[in-house]
Scaffold this active site. Structure first.
Site, PDB file in Angstrom:
ATOM      1  CB  THR A  51      -0.900  -0.013   1.174  1.00 21.79           C
ATOM      2  OG1 THR A  51      -0.264  -0.155   2.542  1.00 21.79           O
ATOM      3  CG2 THR A  51      -1.998  -1.125   0.921  1.00 21.79           C
ATOM      4  CE  LYS A  53       0.426  -3.419   3.373  1.00 16.47           C
ATOM      5  NZ  LYS A  53      -0.434  -2.364   4.145  1.00 16.47           N
ATOM      6  CB  THR A  67      -2.565  -1.340   7.688  1.00 11.58           C
ATOM      7  OG1 THR A  67      -3.930  -0.886   7.898  1.00 11.58           O
ATOM      8  CG2 THR A  67      -1.823  -0.462   7.143  1.00 11.58           C
ATOM      9  CD  GLU A  91       2.124   5.116   6.443  1.00 16.16           C
ATOM     10  OE1 GLU A  91       1.208   4.626   5.400  1.00 16.16           O
ATOM     11  OE2 GLU A  91       1.745   5.795   7.344  1.00 16.16           O
ATOM     12  CG  ASN A  94      -0.467   8.368   7.857  1.00 19.93           C
ATOM     13  OD1 ASN A  94      -1.242   7.404   7.917  1.00 19.93           O
ATOM     14  ND2 ASN A  94       0.810   8.138   8.090  1.00 19.93           N
ATOM     15  CB  SER A 138      -7.858  12.802  -0.894  1.00 19.17           C
ATOM     16  OG  SER A 138      -6.767  13.330   0.005  1.00 19.17           O
TER      17      SER A 138
END
Length: 407
Positions: free
Chosen positions: A153, A179, A190, A276, A402, A407
């Site tokens: 992702t 992942k 996740t 991230e 995040n 979007s």
């Protein structure tokens, strides 16, 4: 035991595939499949979050009650979490369609999803994707790579590892892919991890090995302190190495556990190091603790400290944040006895001795903290136990990623 090139297709009899099914409305791969040519013993460890995704519920049931498992079908882009009865029905439909394509019972197919919470799966695309995956299955290195890419992702790179060991005079292989980049704070029981092996091992010993190992691997990583609704580690063993079946503790079981641990540690570090927005892997080792539990709690307290993670990002040897994080962990210790070092490829530097500053070089500390892998070592001087936790630095990009994830 030795590290070899490969992932989930490294063990005998395992095939994989990964492709774009259009779930993400982009050209990125978003569906993967793993298939064993023969039935497997299955084991699993899952999120302890009360809010559990539909695939978590399905897989736990399958691992606990199915006579065997033989395939996993995975989608990325949509988590199939908080989707009610419709979402669970979609999960069962994924297993059923994969079973139909592979000529397997529905309950022999495990399912995993990752991505945005709350959206329903586009079953027309999922169904078509399963058909394409079944046709695309292969056992070579490229098929493993494609599968590992398809489960990503916000990951910046795919994550695979494989090792070989010897059990009963036979070569046994363990391979895995995973992942995870955000919403990472497993308390596994996740983040998704799939491990395959050709070892012959009973269901009971397979589950015992997996459940025991996550305590020192996936339970010791954190990116942001959020435990996902979808955290799952699935392990399949097809017995094609033809080693004497492992049915009890002993040398064979110990060799298998060592190989599994090597795979799980490496995959854990790959997730932590790809947090991230991060710029480095941050590792914390606590030594000299009274108990193993104390060592785990202490090391994870530091790895989860936002202030410490921000200091690492700034290459700032702000050791007070580390000592503070140790102090609020809930473990009792004497701060006046603690020693702390920073380590990396640039060297090793003792920054705290018996709870006070050593007068270290700030320039050298900054150099050490500027590397891609940074380690803090904390000696509590209370006992003989130790533990290691893995995380990453906290950067501006974490908020950016995040802030507009949907979007």
């Amino acid at each position: 035991m030795k590290r070899i090139e490969g992932g989930v297709t490294a063990p005998k009899g395992f095939l994989a595939a990964g492709l774009n099914a259009g779930i993400k409305n982009s050209d990125k791969k978003d569906m993967a499949m793993i298939y064993s040519q023969v039935p497997c013993r299955g084991a699993g460890v899952f999120t302890t979050n009360v809010v559990k995704a539909a695939p978590v519920k399905w897989d736990k049931l399958a691992v606990d009650t199915s006579d065997y498992v033989q395939a996993v079908v995975v989608n990325s882009g949509i988590a199939n979490a908080c989707t009610g009865e419709e979402g669970y029905g979609c999960c069962v439909a994924m297993a059923s369609e994969a079973g139909r394509q592979l000529d397997l019972p529905t309950q022999a197919v495990l399912v995993a999803s990752t991505g945005v919470i709350g959206k329903q799966l586009p079953m027309d695309k999922i169904t078509a994707g399963i058909g394409l995956l079944a046709q695309a299955l292969g056992e070579d290195r490229e098929h493993s790579r494609l599968a590992a890419e398809a489960i990503m992702t916000t990951d910046t790179r795919s994550k695979e590892v494989a090792v070989e060991t010897e059990i009963g005079g036979r070569t046994v292989t363990v391979g895995g892919m995973c992942k995870g980049s955000g919403m990472i704070h497993p308390n596994m029981a996740t983040m998704l991890c799939f491990v395959t092996t050709d070892a012959a091992i009973s269901h009971e010993m397979l589950q015992k090995a997996l459940s025991g190992d996550v305590e020192d691997t996936f339970n010791m990583i954190s990116v942001d302190g959020d435990t996902s609704t979808n955290d799952s580690v699935l392990l399949m063993a097809n017995g094609m190495a033809e080693n004497p079946e492992i049915t009890a503790p002993g040398p064979g079981y110990e060799n298998f556990c060592a190989a599994l641990h090597e795979v799980m540690v490496e995959l854990s570090k790959k997730i932590a190091g790809d947090g991230e927005g991060c710029t480095c892997l941050f590792e914390v080792t606590v030594t000299g603790a009274r108990t193993k539990s104390d060592a785990r709690i202490l090391s994870k307290s530091v790895i989860c400290s936002s202030l410490t993670k921000a200091a690492v990002f700034g290459h700032d040897a702000n050791w007070g944040r580390i000592l503070c994080a140790l102090g609020y962990s809930g473990v009792d210790f004497d701060p006046g006895q603690v020693d702390i070092w920073f380590e990396s490829s640039a060297g090793r530097l003792k920054i705290v001795e018996n709870g006070v500053d050593t007068g270290y070089s700030e320039e050298k500390a900054t150099e050490i903290l500027s590397q891609e892998e940074v380690r803090a070592v904390c000696d509590m001087k209370q006992g003989e136990e130790s533990a290691t936790a893995w995380g990453c630095d906290l950067t501006y990009d974490y908020v950016r990623i995040n802030g507009d994830y949907r979007s």
